[in-house]
Write a protein that holds these residues in place. Structure first.
Motif, PDB file in Angstrom:
ATOM      1  N   TRP A  70      -2.029  77.361 -90.138  1.00 43.04           N
ATOM      2  CA  TRP A  70      -1.671  76.492 -91.252  1.00 43.04           C
ATOM      3  C   TRP A  70      -0.294  76.874 -91.771  1.00 43.04           C
ATOM      4  O   TRP A  70       0.167  78.006 -91.600  1.00 43.04           O
ATOM      5  N   TYR A  71       0.325  75.904 -92.444  1.00 36.44           N
ATOM      6  CA  TYR A  71       1.707  76.105 -92.905  1.00 36.44           C
ATOM      7  C   TYR A  71       1.871  75.444 -94.263  1.00 36.44           C
ATOM      8  O   TYR A  71       1.643  74.231 -94.413  1.00 36.44           O
ATOM      9  N   PHE A  72       2.256  76.239 -95.249  1.00 33.12           N
ATOM     10  CA  PHE A  72       2.425  75.740 -96.616  1.00 33.12           C
ATOM     11  C   PHE A  72       3.913  75.526 -96.902  1.00 33.12           C
ATOM     12  O   PHE A  72       4.711  76.470 -96.812  1.00 33.12           O
ATOM     13  N   ASP A  73       4.268  74.286 -97.221  1.00 34.49           N
ATOM     14  CA  ASP A  73       5.650  73.952 -97.554  1.00 34.49           C
ATOM     15  C   ASP A  73       5.837  74.132 -99.066  1.00 34.49           C
ATOM     16  O   ASP A  73       5.332  73.327 -99.857  1.00 34.49           O
ATOM     17  N   ILE A  74       6.531  75.164 -99.437  1.00 31.09           N
ATOM     18  CA  ILE A  74       6.684  75.479-100.864  1.00 31.09           C
ATOM     19  C   ILE A  74       7.416  74.371-101.602  1.00 31.09           C
ATOM     20  O   ILE A  74       7.120  74.056-102.753  1.00 31.09           O
ATOM     21  N   ASP A  75       8.372  73.756-100.936  1.00 33.38           N
ATOM     22  CA  ASP A  75       9.199  72.741-101.595  1.00 33.38           C
ATOM     23  C   ASP A  75       8.377  71.521-102.014  1.00 33.38           C
ATOM     24  O   ASP A  75       8.446  71.070-103.154  1.00 33.38           O
ATOM     25  N   SER A  76       7.575  71.017-101.095  1.00 33.01           N
ATOM     26  CA  SER A  76       6.806  69.796-101.375  1.00 33.01           C
ATOM     27  C   SER A  76       5.396  70.090-101.859  1.00 33.01           C
ATOM     28  O   SER A  76       4.715  69.207-102.376  1.00 33.01           O
ATOM     29  N   GLY A  77       4.939  71.325-101.637  1.00 37.63           N
ATOM     30  CA  GLY A  77       3.558  71.651-101.972  1.00 37.63           C
ATOM     31  C   GLY A  77       2.568  71.147-100.942  1.00 37.63           C
ATOM     32  O   GLY A  77       1.356  71.200-101.152  1.00 37.63           O
ATOM     33  N   ARG A  78       3.063  70.683 -99.811  1.00 36.33           N
ATOM     34  CA  ARG A  78       2.160  70.132 -98.796  1.00 36.33           C
ATOM     35  C   ARG A  78       1.662  71.238 -97.867  1.00 36.33           C
ATOM     36  O   ARG A  78       2.389  72.194 -97.557  1.00 36.33           O
ATOM     37  N   LEU A  79       0.436  71.063 -97.438  1.00 32.28           N
ATOM     38  CA  LEU A  79      -0.192  72.033 -96.538  1.00 32.28           C
ATOM     39  C   LEU A  79      -0.458  71.358 -95.198  1.00 32.28           C
ATOM     40  O   LEU A  79      -1.041  70.263 -95.154  1.00 32.28           O
ATOM     41  N   PHE A  80      -0.031  72.010 -94.127  1.00 31.70           N
ATOM     42  CA  PHE A  80      -0.157  71.448 -92.786  1.00 31.70           C
ATOM     43  C   PHE A  80      -1.041  72.343 -91.917  1.00 31.70           C
ATOM     44  O   PHE A  80      -1.112  73.549 -92.137  1.00 31.70           O
ATOM     45  N   GLY A  81      -1.683  71.721 -90.937  1.00 27.97           N
ATOM     46  CA  GLY A  81      -2.488  72.477 -89.988  1.00 27.97           C
ATOM     47  C   GLY A  81      -2.059  72.166 -88.572  1.00 27.97           C
ATOM     48  O   GLY A  81      -1.699  71.028 -88.260  1.00 27.97           O
ATOM     49  N   LYS A  82      -2.105  73.184 -87.722  1.00 29.89           N
ATOM     50  CA  LYS A  82      -1.664  73.005 -86.341  1.00 29.89           C
ATOM     51  C   LYS A  82      -2.774  72.340 -85.535  1.00 29.89           C
ATOM     52  O   LYS A  82      -3.909  72.794 -85.540  1.00 29.89           O
ATOM     53  N   GLN A  83      -2.418  71.267 -84.891  1.00 28.79           N
ATOM     54  CA  GLN A  83      -3.352  70.596 -83.992  1.00 28.79           C
ATOM     55  C   GLN A  83      -2.602  70.301 -82.706  1.00 28.79           C
ATOM     56  O   GLN A  83      -1.680  69.489 -82.699  1.00 28.79           O
ATOM     57  N   GLY A  84      -2.952  71.003 -81.643  1.00 29.69           N
ATOM     58  CA  GLY A  84      -2.136  70.922 -80.435  1.00 29.69           C
ATOM     59  C   GLY A  84      -0.767  71.501 -80.735  1.00 29.69           C
ATOM     60  O   GLY A  84      -0.646  72.584 -81.291  1.00 29.69           O
ATOM     61  N   ASP A  85       0.267  70.734 -80.400  1.00 27.49           N
ATOM     62  CA  ASP A  85       1.626  71.212 -80.644  1.00 27.49           C
ATOM     63  C   ASP A  85       2.180  70.765 -81.990  1.00 27.49           C
ATOM     64  O   ASP A  85       3.317  71.057 -82.325  1.00 27.49           O
ATOM     65  N   GLN A  86       1.382  70.028 -82.741  1.00 28.62           N
ATOM     66  CA  GLN A  86       1.890  69.438 -83.979  1.00 28.62           C
ATOM     67  C   GLN A  86       1.300  70.088 -85.223  1.00 28.62           C
ATOM     68  O   GLN A  86       0.180  70.604 -85.193  1.00 28.62           O
ATOM     69  N   PHE A  87       2.065  70.007 -86.291  1.00 27.73           N
ATOM     70  CA  PHE A  87       1.534  70.372 -87.593  1.00 27.73           C
ATOM     71  C   PHE A  87       1.275  69.078 -88.369  1.00 27.73           C
ATOM     72  O   PHE A  87       2.203  68.323 -88.649  1.00 27.73           O
ATOM     73  N   LEU A  88       0.026  68.827 -88.690  1.00 26.34           N
ATOM     74  CA  LEU A  88      -0.364  67.614 -89.409  1.00 26.34           C
ATOM     75  C   LEU A  88      -0.765  67.974 -90.831  1.00 26.34           C
ATOM     76  O   LEU A  88      -1.254  69.080 -91.083  1.00 26.34           O
ATOM     77  N   PRO A  89      -0.578  67.024 -91.773  1.00 24.11           N
ATOM     78  CA  PRO A  89      -1.134  67.262 -93.111  1.00 24.11           C
ATOM     79  C   PRO A  89      -2.620  67.591 -92.985  1.00 24.11           C
ATOM     80  O   PRO A  89      -3.320  66.963 -92.181  1.00 24.11           O
ATOM     81  N   VAL A  90      -3.093  68.574 -93.764  1.00 24.61           N
ATOM     82  CA  VAL A  90      -4.455  69.060 -93.545  1.00 24.61           C
ATOM     83  C   VAL A  90      -5.515  67.960 -93.677  1.00 24.61           C
ATOM     84  O   VAL A  90      -6.556  68.017 -93.024  1.00 24.61           O
ATOM     85  N   HIS A  91      -5.231  66.960 -94.520  1.00 24.46           N
ATOM     86  CA  HIS A  91      -6.239  65.911 -94.668  1.00 24.46           C
ATOM     87  C   HIS A  91      -6.332  65.024 -93.429  1.00 24.46           C
ATOM     88  O   HIS A  91      -7.259  64.220 -93.309  1.00 24.46           O
ATOM     89  N   GLU A  92      -5.384  65.161 -92.498  1.00 26.07           N
ATOM     90  CA  GLU A  92      -5.440  64.380 -91.257  1.00 26.07           C
ATOM     91  C   GLU A  92      -6.036  65.174 -90.098  1.00 26.07           C
ATOM     92  O   GLU A  92      -6.193  64.649 -88.998  1.00 26.07           O
ATOM     93  N   LEU A  93      -6.347  66.431 -90.324  1.00 25.22           N
ATOM     94  CA  LEU A  93      -6.884  67.246 -89.237  1.00 25.22           C
ATOM     95  C   LEU A  93      -8.284  66.784 -88.858  1.00 25.22           C
ATOM     96  O   LEU A  93      -9.061  66.363 -89.720  1.00 25.22           O
ATOM     97  N   VAL A  94      -8.560  66.881 -87.576  1.00 23.97           N
ATOM     98  CA  VAL A  94      -9.916  66.599 -87.117  1.00 23.97           C
ATOM     99  C   VAL A  94     -10.722  67.887 -87.267  1.00 23.97           C
ATOM    100  O   VAL A  94     -10.474  68.879 -86.586  1.00 23.97           O
ATOM    101  N   ILE A  95     -11.657  67.884 -88.200  1.00 29.01           N
ATOM    102  CA  ILE A  95     -12.473  69.071 -88.474  1.00 29.01           C
ATOM    103  C   ILE A  95     -13.880  68.779 -87.986  1.00 29.01           C
ATOM    104  O   ILE A  95     -14.590  67.966 -88.574  1.00 29.01           O
ATOM    105  N   ASP A  96     -14.289  69.404 -86.886  1.00 31.66           N
ATOM    106  CA  ASP A  96     -15.615  69.093 -86.350  1.00 31.66           C
ATOM    107  C   ASP A  96     -16.527  70.312 -86.343  1.00 31.66           C
ATOM    108  O   ASP A  96     -17.486  70.366 -85.622  1.00 31.66           O
ATOM    109  N   ASN A  97     -16.184  71.302 -87.120  1.00 31.41           N
ATOM    110  CA  ASN A  97     -17.099  72.443 -87.206  1.00 31.41           C
ATOM    111  C   ASN A  97     -17.071  73.021 -88.596  1.00 31.41           C
ATOM    112  O   ASN A  97     -16.277  72.620 -89.418  1.00 31.41           O
TER     113      ASN A  97
END
Ligand SMILES: [Zn+2]
Length: 215
Positions: A188-215
């Motif tokens: 995961w990656y927290f952008d201090i400037d925007s306050g947005r939190l991203f999660g790595k999915q494959g080669d991409q960092f997506l906003p955490v609310h877009e992550l596919v969470i299946d467990n």
């Protein structure tokens, strides 16, 4: 010293909240012990407190903090390895279900890494520690030589998360649990400037609310 008084007042607010208004949380944690589901490996940076960023309550997350949220490779050499020791406890004893490598923007450790070796000052520990992520720096400099320094640092912050995820798998007691589907690792990656939190999915960092969470 007002800064010290601020800390004491903060403690008093927490004491009121958790020991007077909601004593059941700590009562349970005291009687049954801790049983966090998450190990979070975060930077020491004062702007990136995982418990604040994710609004957790006591007992939720077991946190390791070091410079630039790095995971070293598995080295059983009898020397002192603080991060590895805490990981060992979290995984073997507490049996956390998830490990989150929690990176962030404007990381001073990554900036130091991107600057290269420092022979002009007497810091003795940061360069060798940041060496863990050396290949991330090399990758960024090779692939993005024209980008400005801040952009290169941001790329290196994200690339170093993948190094730590790879290094986690050098510990056999992590690898076997991941392969057995008992342990899940996340970057995961927290952008201090925007306050947005991203999660790595494959080669991409997506906003955490877009992550596919299946467990
Ligand atoms: Zn940092």
């Amino acid at each position: 010293m007002q800064e010290v008084k601020n800390l004491i007042e903060g403690y008093q607010r927490v004491h009121k909240k958790y020991f007077q208004e909601q004593p059941e949380i700590y009562n349970s944690l005291f009687e049954q012990g801790q049983s966090p589901k998450f190990l979070v490996i975060s930077c020491c940076d004062s702007r990136v407190h995982p418990a604040q960023v994710m609004d957790t309550v006591p007992g939720d997350i077991f946190v390791i903090r070091n410079v630039a949220n790095l995971v070293p490779v598995n080295e059983v050499d009898g020397k002192s390895h603080g991060t590895s020791a805490a990981m060992e406890f979290a995984i073997k004893h507490l049996e956390v279900k998830h490990i989150i490598v929690f990176g962030h923007s404007q990381c001073g450790g990554i900036k130091s890494l991107m600057e290269g070796d420092h022979f002009d000052h007497d810091y003795g520990f940061i360069d060798p520690w940041m060496n863990i992520a050396r290949s991330a720096r090399e990758h960024v400099i090779h692939d993005y030589p024209e980008e400005d320094f801040a952009s290169q640092c941001a790329r290196c912050e994200k690339a170093s998360i993948q190094i730590s995820l790879n290094n986690l798998m050098t510990f056999p007691w992590i690898k076997e649990r991941v392969l057995a589907g008992k342990l899940f690792i996340h970057g995961w990656y927290f952008d201090i400037d925007s306050g947005r939190l991203f999660g790595k999915q494959g080669d991409q960092f997506l906003p955490v609310h877009e992550l596919v969470i299946d467990n």
